[in-house]
Structure formats: C-alpha cells, structure tokens
Scaffold this active site. Structure first.
Site, mmCIF file in Angstrom:
data_model
loop_
_atom_site.group_PDB
_atom_site.id
_atom_site.type_symbol
_atom_site.label_atom_id
_atom_site.label_comp_id
_atom_site.label_asym_id
_atom_site.label_seq_id
_atom_site.Cartn_x
_atom_site.Cartn_y
_atom_site.Cartn_z
ATOM 1 N N HIS B 195 5.216 -3.173 -0.380
ATOM 2 C CA HIS B 195 4.798 -4.031 -1.490
ATOM 3 C C HIS B 195 5.293 -5.475 -1.318
ATOM 4 C CE1 HIS B 195 4.323 -0.095 -3.733
ATOM 5 N NE2 HIS B 195 3.182 -0.699 -3.985
ATOM 6 N N ARG B 225 -1.693 6.147 -11.937
ATOM 7 C CA ARG B 225 -1.836 4.800 -12.472
ATOM 8 C C ARG B 225 -3.172 4.250 -11.988
ATOM 9 N NH1 ARG B 225 -0.476 0.450 -8.465
ATOM 10 N NH2 ARG B 225 -0.440 -1.024 -10.189
ATOM 11 N N GLU B 267 -8.791 1.603 -8.417
ATOM 12 C CA GLU B 267 -8.137 2.689 -7.698
ATOM 13 C C GLU B 267 -7.425 3.595 -8.697
ATOM 14 O OE1 GLU B 267 -6.899 0.135 -3.694
ATOM 15 O OE2 GLU B 267 -5.352 0.711 -5.130
#
Lengths: 180, 339
Positions: B195, B225, B267
């Site tokens: 990330h 999520r 997503e």
C-alpha cells in the site's frame, strides 16, 4: 468536525536507513561490502576489533555472485551473528535477501545508508531489471518505454518500479532530473 | 433473478461488454454518503447474504462468468507471470481450491459439482465443460499449478496472503484485472509496503487499524470491503503491465461519449481465513458499469455528482482521473441541478 492531517508525501515502501549501531552482544560480528572501501564500515570494523578482538570479527568482501558466496560463507557463522552491510542500495538488498534465504532474521542484519543515489529499476511493462539508474525518466533497455522512476520499492527485487511516463500522450517528454 | 452466464463479451478491442438490467440493479454501489474519504470500511461478510445480491455467496458467479474466464486466458497467454505462487504457498493454494470448490458446488449446484472419495476429488465445472479427477494436496495430479488451475475458474483476482510476525505478505496470486497494481512487482511485500503508494491513508492510521483487524480474522468469518475507481471503456486489464496499451484511452473522453465510456469500477474485496495454512484468501471481484447505466438510478446519479465534485486532489491524481475529472463533474451535474 474537521480533522486536519499532516500529509507525508513519502512513498512508504521506500526504505529508510537509520544509523547503524554495533550489536556487541552477538557472538560473531560480520562486515560485508562489495569493495572493502567503505570508510564508515571500516571504522565500525576497527572499533569492533578493538573491543572484541580478531576472533569474533569478520571482514567480508563479496565482489560478485552474492547468492552463492553468502550461501557458502553463512554456514560457518554461529546463530548469534550480527551483520553490517555497506554498498549500493540494490547490492545491499541482494546480500540481505541471500542471508535471509540462509535463515538469518531481518533484525540480525543492518544496512548502512546507500553509497549513492543510483537505483535498480524494475520495468513494470516488460520486467527488465536495470542497474545504476541515476536519472528520471529512464529509457527501458528492454521495451524502450520512457519510464517514470517511482519511489515504490520492492525488497525482494531490491528495486524501484518504473512505469511509462507518457503512455497517455506520447508527445509529453519531461525534462531529465537527477534522482535523490 | 440471476442471469445465466451464457454470453461471451469482450473487455478489449471492440468492448462488447454490457450489463443486463438485473446486473445494474445489483451493482455494488460504493458510496454510502455524498462525501468520499478513506475509512476502514471493513465489515463482516455474513453468508449467505441477501438473495440475488453480490453478497449472497462467497464467490459471486454472474452473467459475465464466461467472458471473464476467456479474458483471463488471454491475459495469461500474453504474460504467464500474471500468476505466481511462492513455494511455501502450496498448502494455501490447496486451501483455496478446497474453499472455492466446496462453496461453488454448494451455492451453484447447476454449474459446479464436487465429489470426494478420501483424497480423490472429482470436480465438474459445467459452465466451462471441464471435468477433473485429482488427489487433494498433490499438485502433480493437476493439469496446471494449483493457483492457476483454480484461478482460471473463478471470477475476480485472487491473492493469498501469508501471515507471519503480525503482518501479511503478498506471496501468491492470480491478478489479471487489477486497478493499476502489479503482482510481479508487489510479490513478497508486506501489507504496508504494497500500500506504499496510496496517498493520505497512512497518515489517517487506516493501515495500522486494518492490518490489526485482518490478522485477527477467523476461519469461516470472512470480511469484506468495497473499493472503487473509474476506468475508461469496459477494460478489465488495467494493469501497469499493459498501461502502454490503455493509457491513451484517457485522452479519448469527450462530453458526448463520457456517459458510455467512463465506467465505475468497483472491487468487492473479501478476506477469508484458510484453515490449513492460516493464510488469508484475498479475493478482488471487479464489477464494471457505465455511468450511463448507473445514472438510470436517480439517487446514484445525484450521489456520483456530489462525490466526484468533492474528491480531494490527491485522490483524483492517484486514481488517474486528472485528465477528465472537470468534464466528468460537469456531465454529472445534469443529474443534480441544486448542487
């Protein structure tokens, strides 16, 4: 409610090299470099010899074939070994990865600040790996794409990622700048 | 009701991909509020979820199944390194085979069946007309390495995250429809390393909290999520690898074509603990819908306008929207006259 957050623009995968400290509790002290010419490493080595004597301190120069040399040498070191590495950034990560492959723990290994700003660059389009990249953008030696040299870093590859700087508009060719 | 996966559409060249009315209705719209900012938007993925929704089953098989499997095959043929598994991830790959085959055969008995005789398993994928008998745990009895074998039969990208030292490592995956990240480069990275390029979220403490939460996930307690970006054309493979082929798409957007060209790319990310290896299976199931289709829902149209208008500059840049963002906000304003 408004929360103000300080934005730190540094890419967090880029390694930071904190000052290296001798870990004299470890039984064996090993200093590794590619040239044997790093003054800081030499000073640390001398300091270590003064405190611990010759027996427990090793000076190792690895010119090439890092993986093989480390695999052969590491077998002789005791479990309680502290390793200090000096060299170019990509080379230091090669040494570190070779040590970890020999079951060293990351906390046993310390790296000095890289000897230069030169980077290893991984082309994200053709996976070509280029050594000693000092300027941005950089032309890929594999696929010819003009690459933006990003700060996103892979420890495994010891490399920064390069991604096309003008894929959206080929006429955009930014000025070349030295990497920091 | 669900539309059976019978059509084969393209995600490149002539872009014949389209959504049925049902697919638009069940689209996982990712904006619960008029403002968008990062948050630790992770919640339990309680199964089965509401009937017909993308959350009904662990693996969502929809009308695009055949098209997406064909697209995956094209990407892997061009670049086999879009799938990788480090040697220590073999057990985790078999965990994934077990989890996918077991749930898919239970959730979609018309499409998939699994029979077990001890370690000898028989799998029938009726949609792909594929039947295999293999020894569970013995990779030599499969026609492909285990990650590629199962990955070619499930929609969405998959990564297997090895958990050690209180961290997660990207040590295996099949990634052919990513939103601009490279598995080949990110392989072996820790959670915060992969990330690394994400702006702002580190400072907000998002990754510290998320990592702690994810490391504590238990078997049979998956979490999910939603993540989103925008994509020009219905292109699944927006990878850095192929960026030289799709980068120019971003210059083709005009006020006339923006509604059909720009797709909201959502997503549905699910993290699921693997029982044998303790790895996390990270599935990234991508849904694409054109703005035109989404804006047939007035609430979504209004919200899209407000979210895009208020998007912070670093996110506009990071998500690659810079070239067409003002045009986008202008086009969306027709659905939100008071704002």
């Amino acid at each position: 409610m408004t929360i103000t957050v300080e934005i730190d623009e540094r890419v967090k995968s880029r390694p930071e090299y904190s000052p290296v400290k001798l870990d004299l509790k470890q039984q064996q002290q090993v200093f590794i470099s590619a040239t044997g010419n790093n003054a800081t490493l030499k000073r640390m080595f001398d300091d270590c010899v003064t405190q611990l004597g010759n027996q427990r301190v090793t000076w190792l120069v690895v010119h090439q074939d890092v993986k093989r040399v480390i695999a052969e040498t590491a077998a002789d070191f005791p479990l309680a070994t502290a390793v200090y590495i000096a060299g170019t950034e990509a080379w230091m990560w090669d040494v570190r990865n070779a040590l970890i492959a020999e079951d060293f723990a990351p906390e046993q290994i310390q790296m000095l600040a890289p000897e230069s700003n030169a980077r290893r660059l991984f082309c994200t389009h053709c996976y070509t790996v280029m050594e000693g990249v000092t300027h941005n953008p950089h032309s890929c030696s594999g696929c010819g794409e003009l690459l933006l040299v990003r700060d996103h870093f892979s420890k495994l590859h010891g490399a920064y990622v390069g991604v096309s700087i003008n894929a959206e508009d080929r006429s955009e060719i930014p000025a070349t700048e030295a990497l920091v | 009701m669900r539309v059976a996966p019978t059509k084969i559409e393209t995600f490149r060249d002539d872009f014949t991909y389209s959504n049925s009315e049902f697919a638009i209705k069940r689209f996982p719209f990712p904006f619960p509020e008029d403002d968008y900012m990062y948050s630790v938007n992770i919640e339990p993925h309680t199964l089965p979820g509401p009937v017909g929704t993308v959350n009904e089953h662990l693996i969502d098989i929809d009308e695009h199944y055949l098209s997406e499997m064909r697209e995956r095959g094209i990407v892997l043929e061009e670049n086999p390194k879009r799938c990788l598994a480090m040697p220590h991830m073999d057990l985790a790959c078999w965990d994934m085979i077990d989890r996918c085959m077991t749930t898919m055969s239970e959730d979609y008995p018309d499409y998939f069946s699994l029979t077990k005789d001890g370690d000898t398993w028989h799998w029938h994928n009726k949609l792909l007309d594929q039947q295999d008998t293999f020894t569970f745990g013995d990779s030599s009895t499969l026609s492909l390495p285990p990650m590629e074998y199962i990955g070619r039969q499930v929609q969405g990208d998959f990564a297997l995250l090895d958990q050690r030292d209180g961290d997660l490592f990207m040590d295996a995956g099949i990634v052919t429809c990513p939103a601009d990240w490279s598995l080949a480069f990110d392989a072996g990275m820790s959670f915060k390393e992969w990330h690394g390029p994400v702006p702002m979220a580190h400072e907000l403490g998002i990754f510290d909290r998320a990592l702690k939460y994810l490391c504590a996930i238990q078997v049979n307690r998956p979490v999910r999520r939603l993540n989103w970006t925008l994509t020009v054309n219905a292109r699944m493979d927006t990878s850095p690898e192929t960026y030289p082929q799709w980068g120019t798409d971003r210059t083709t957007v005009t006020p006339e074509n923006i509604g059909e060209k720009i797709h909201l790319r959502v997503e549905l990310q699910v993290l699921d603990r693997m029982p044998r290896s303790n790895a996390l299976m990270f599935s990234i199931r991508t849904y694409l819908a054109s703005l035109e289709d989404l804006c047939s829902n007035p609430e979504w149209a209004r919200r899209l306008h407000r979210v895009m208008k208020g998007l912070p500059e670093p996110l506009i840049e990071y998500k690659g929207l810079t070239r067409y963002h003002p045009m986008l906000v202008e086009w969306l304003s027709q659905f939100d006259p008071v704002n």
